[in-house]
Design a protein around this motif. Structure first.
Motif, PDB file in Angstrom:
ATOM      1  N   GLU A   1      -9.510   9.896 -13.942  1.00  0.00           N
ATOM      2  CA  GLU A   1      -9.148   8.518 -14.247  1.00  0.00           C
ATOM      3  C   GLU A   1      -9.323   7.626 -13.023  1.00  0.00           C
ATOM      4  OE1 GLU A   1      -7.253   7.226 -17.229  1.00  0.00           O
ATOM      5  OE2 GLU A   1      -8.489   8.834 -18.042  1.00  0.00           O
ATOM      6  N   GLU A   2      -8.885   8.104 -11.847  1.00  0.00           N
ATOM      7  CA  GLU A   2      -8.953   7.287 -10.636  1.00  0.00           C
ATOM      8  C   GLU A   2     -10.348   7.215 -10.062  1.00  0.00           C
ATOM      9  OE1 GLU A   2      -4.690   7.296  -8.604  1.00  0.00           O
ATOM     10  OE2 GLU A   2      -6.020   8.932  -8.062  1.00  0.00           O
TER      11      GLU A   2
ATOM     12  N   ARG B   1       1.574   6.758  -6.778  1.00  0.00           N
ATOM     13  CA  ARG B   1       0.496   7.681  -7.150  1.00  0.00           C
ATOM     14  C   ARG B   1       0.921   9.126  -6.910  1.00  0.00           C
ATOM     15  NH1 ARG B   1      -4.993   5.442  -4.672  1.00  0.00           N
ATOM     16  NH2 ARG B   1      -5.825   7.234  -5.797  1.00  0.00           N
TER      17      ARG B   1
ATOM     18  N   THR C   1      -1.063  12.089  -9.143  1.00  0.00           N
ATOM     19  CA  THR C   1      -2.466  11.701  -9.062  1.00  0.00           C
ATOM     20  C   THR C   1      -3.252  12.615  -8.137  1.00  0.00           C
ATOM     21  OG1 THR C   1      -1.750   9.436  -9.392  1.00  0.00           O
ATOM     22  CG2 THR C   1      -3.999   9.746  -8.653  1.00  0.00           C
ATOM     23  N   TRP C   2      -2.632  13.026  -7.054  1.00  0.00           N
ATOM     24  CA  TRP C   2      -3.313  13.900  -6.110  1.00  0.00           C
ATOM     25  C   TRP C   2      -3.017  15.345  -6.442  1.00  0.00           C
ATOM     26  CZ3 TRP C   2      -1.521   9.375  -3.473  1.00  0.00           C
ATOM     27  CH2 TRP C   2      -2.540   8.650  -2.877  1.00  0.00           C
TER      28      TRP C   2
ATOM     29  N   HIS D   1       2.334   1.703  -3.412  1.00  0.00           N
ATOM     30  CA  HIS D   1       1.272   2.149  -4.317  1.00  0.00           C
ATOM     31  C   HIS D   1       0.989   3.643  -4.115  1.00  0.00           C
ATOM     32  CE1 HIS D   1      -2.575   2.118  -6.451  1.00  0.00           C
ATOM     33  NE2 HIS D   1      -3.123   2.679  -5.380  1.00  0.00           N
ATOM     34  N   THR D   2       0.919   4.061  -2.874  1.00  0.00           N
ATOM     35  CA  THR D   2       0.646   5.458  -2.552  1.00  0.00           C
ATOM     36  C   THR D   2       1.785   6.353  -3.033  1.00  0.00           C
ATOM     37  OG1 THR D   2      -0.645   4.753  -0.643  1.00  0.00           O
ATOM     38  CG2 THR D   2       0.059   7.052  -0.675  1.00  0.00           C
TER      39      THR D   2
ATOM     40  N   TRP E   1       0.827  -1.201   0.000  1.00  0.00           N
ATOM     41  CA  TRP E   1       0.000   0.000   0.000  1.00  0.00           C
ATOM     42  C   TRP E   1       0.869   1.262   0.000  1.00  0.00           C
ATOM     43  CZ3 TRP E   1      -0.523   3.638   4.044  1.00  0.00           C
ATOM     44  CH2 TRP E   1      -1.465   4.644   3.778  1.00  0.00           C
TER      45      TRP E   1
ATOM     46  N   GLN F   1       3.195  10.173  -9.722  1.00  0.00           N
ATOM     47  CA  GLN F   1       2.460  10.363 -10.979  1.00  0.00           C
ATOM     48  C   GLN F   1       1.645  11.652 -10.962  1.00  0.00           C
ATOM     49  OE1 GLN F   1       0.023   6.892 -11.200  1.00  0.00           O
ATOM     50  NE2 GLN F   1       1.718   5.538 -11.751  1.00  0.00           N
TER      51      GLN F   1
ATOM     52  N   LEU G   1      -8.999  13.062  -6.346  1.00  0.00           N
ATOM     53  CA  LEU G   1      -8.459  12.099  -7.292  1.00  0.00           C
ATOM     54  C   LEU G   1      -8.682  12.645  -8.693  1.00  0.00           C
ATOM     55  CD1 LEU G   1      -9.874   8.771  -5.841  1.00  0.00           C
ATOM     56  CD2 LEU G   1      -7.596   9.712  -5.550  1.00  0.00           C
ATOM     57  N   THR G   2      -7.840  12.215  -9.620  1.00  0.00           N
ATOM     58  CA  THR G   2      -8.070  12.609 -11.003  1.00  0.00           C
ATOM     59  C   THR G   2      -9.305  11.883 -11.514  1.00  0.00           C
ATOM     60  OG1 THR G   2      -6.734  10.801 -11.857  1.00  0.00           O
ATOM     61  CG2 THR G   2      -5.589  12.890 -11.411  1.00  0.00           C
TER      62      THR G   2
END
Length: 194
Positions: free
Chosen positions: A191-192, A165, A170-171, A161-162, A158, A168, A188-189
């Motif tokens: 996409e997410e 993200r 993502t947040w 993974h975080t 986890w 990338q 979240l984007t």
């Protein structure tokens, strides 16, 4: 596992006194969950009050033994055949800390994640060493150690993974305004969100 159920399960194998129960509990769990002797006797008092155990007179060594009543035996048998229900999600301190880190300006969330990851890896290594040092691959302690190692591995996954993200992008941190609800600080984007 509740202490109540653990004591009933241990008493199903025969009469015991409090210190024996505590010792057997800690042996079975490898001492991972230390049990306070006061908690043992308080629980035994409640079990006696509820008619699940009976107390004997003190023996020559001044030990008071406890045994299961018929109701206690039935309760222990039911516990073995009833699955442990996953309760409401508990507050995970690491998840809470990281969630706050990604939503707070000026906090290096990646560093917070790495510090947590290092601590979990260290704990996992300690558990692995202890499990191998015990030599008894088929012991109850080995099962407890395996469960703890697998949970640590899941937490590492986890965290990785975080961290990925975050890298990338993502947040997106959104500055708080007086009219913005507190829960909307991290988004979240699209996409997410799917």
């Amino acid at each position: 596992m509740s202490v109540k159920q653990a004591l009933l399960a241990l008493l199903a194998n025969g009469d015991r006194y409090g210190y024996e129960l505590r010792s057997e509990f800690e042996d079975a769990t490898g001492g991972v969950w230390p049990l306070n002797i006061g908690q043992v006797y308080t629980t035994l008092d409640r079990l006696e009050r509820d008619g699940l155990v009976a107390r004997s007179e003190a023996d020559d060594a001044r030990q008071v033994h406890y045994s299961l009543t018929d109701s206690g035996r039935a309760e222990a048998a039911t516990w073995w055949t009833t699955p442990v229900e996953p309760g409401a999600p508990s507050r995970e301190d690491a998840a809470l800390k990281i969630a706050l880190a990604v939503s707070m300006p000026g906090i290096d969330a990646e560093q917070v994640i790495q510090v947590q990851r290092s601590a979990i890896l260290s704990r996992m290594q300690d558990l692995t060493r202890a499990r191998h040092a015990s030599g008894d691959r088929d012991s109850a302690w080995a099962l407890v150690a395996d469960a703890m190692i697998f949970r640590a591995e899941a937490e590492i996954r986890w965290l990785d993974h975080t961290a990925a993200r975050l890298k990338q992008g993502t947040w997106q941190q959104t500055p708080r305004t007086a009219d913005a609800p507190a829960a909307s600080t991290t988004h979240l984007t699209k996409e997410e969100a799917k």
